[in-house]
Design a protein around this motif. Structure first.
Motif: not given
Length: 86
Positions: A3-8, A33-38, A57-62, A66-69
């Motif tokens: 997962r990654v964290i987005f600061v709103r 970085m951790s998200f992409f490199t695992e 989460a990873r699935a939500e990020f995907a 997809k909708y915002n390349p």
């Protein structure tokens, strides 16, 4: 790591050990970085103000990509700047 964290809103200080290496603010990701490199995270973020964050989460990020390349270009640019600053 999945997962990654987005600061709103709000902001924080990024530290590696005792050394401050950057700042985080609204509309930025934490942990990419951790998200992409695992691999384990390499820095700690401590809030400077009250923050509103969203855990992605990873699935939500995907789905987001997809909708915002353009999102990938934005994150890649941020990662490159952070690596140069280190």
């Amino acid at each position: 790591m999945g997962r990654v964290i987005f600061v709103r809103s709000g902001g924080g200080v990024v530290r590696v050990g005792e050394r401050e290496v950057g700042k985080i603010g609204p509309d930025q990701f934490i942990g990419e970085m951790s998200f992409f490199t695992e691999r384990p995270r390499t820095a700690t973020v401590r809030a400077r103000t009250t923050c509103l964050v969203q855990v992605v989460a990873r699935a939500e990020f995907a789905r987001l990509v997809k909708y915002n390349p353009q999102l990938i270009l934005s994150i890649t640019t941020t990662l490159a700047r952070r690596i140069i600053d280190l």
